[in-house]
Scaffold this active site. Sequence first.
Site, PDB file in Angstrom:
ATOM      1  N   HIS A  87      -0.096   4.313   3.429  1.00  0.00           N
ATOM      2  CA  HIS A  87       0.488   2.875   3.523  1.00  0.00           C
ATOM      3  C   HIS A  87       1.817   2.787   4.153  1.00  0.00           C
ATOM      4  O   HIS A  87       2.825   3.699   4.056  1.00  0.00           O
ATOM      5  CB  HIS A  87       0.253   2.386   2.113  1.00  0.00           C
ATOM      6  N   HIS A 124       9.081  -5.052  -0.697  1.00  0.00           N
ATOM      7  CA  HIS A 124       8.504  -4.113  -1.689  1.00  0.00           C
ATOM      8  C   HIS A 124       9.606  -4.061  -2.669  1.00  0.00           C
ATOM      9  O   HIS A 124       9.707  -3.807  -3.912  1.00  0.00           O
ATOM     10  CB  HIS A 124       8.286  -2.811  -1.024  1.00  0.00           C
TER      11      HIS A 124
END
Length: 223
Positions: A49, A55
């Site tokens: 990923h 994030h």
Amino acid sequence: MIIDLTHTISPETFVYPGTPRPAFSPTRTLAQNGARETLLQMGSHTGTHMDAPRHILPDGCGLDQLPPSQFCGRAAVLDVSHLSAGSYITADFLRQQNGYLRSADYALLYTGWEKKWGTEAFLSEPFPVLDEEAARYLVCCGLKGIGTDAISVDPLDCGEYPAHHVLLTGGLVIVENLCLKKLVGRKDVMFFALPLKYAGADGAPVRAIAEFRDFPEKEMMEE
């Protein structure tokens, strides 16, 4: 030649501690509906990923806001598998690769941890990670991103994510859980990692691949 660098996602796929395991369930079947369809339930950082600035950073952009050009480029493949468990990849080591890194778009770190995929050791043993100075050096190289065959560029027991902060603040994306062994020793790697495009993507699974290409002689000489 195209090389697949992606782990297959299944309900048994290893996930970051605290993340729910993937779950698949059929929503349509051949017998009842004449076609198959599957409901996929997984975290945005499952399997191979990509991490977006969003994030970690309060005002970071999502993957959906980045141009497709961010997700591909020439890769410098660095073999750090000689490092012992829990070691740090240092800026001094990276400086020794200076010419190679300066001609690349991605730095791919082969720690050897992909060999532990599917075993408890993949998460229970500390993998080599970047120290903060090394992360700053990679930002200075003008890269688009960095990749690793481990589950993170920071230790699992480090809650502040210093390397993540430096890299993502510097505009890089981070690709984790790659399969890199087949690329070790190659200097002709074109790297692609295309994430799912969903609104506000803080991360997403990718299908990562590599293509071996003949780069211009001038670029090769700069290494």
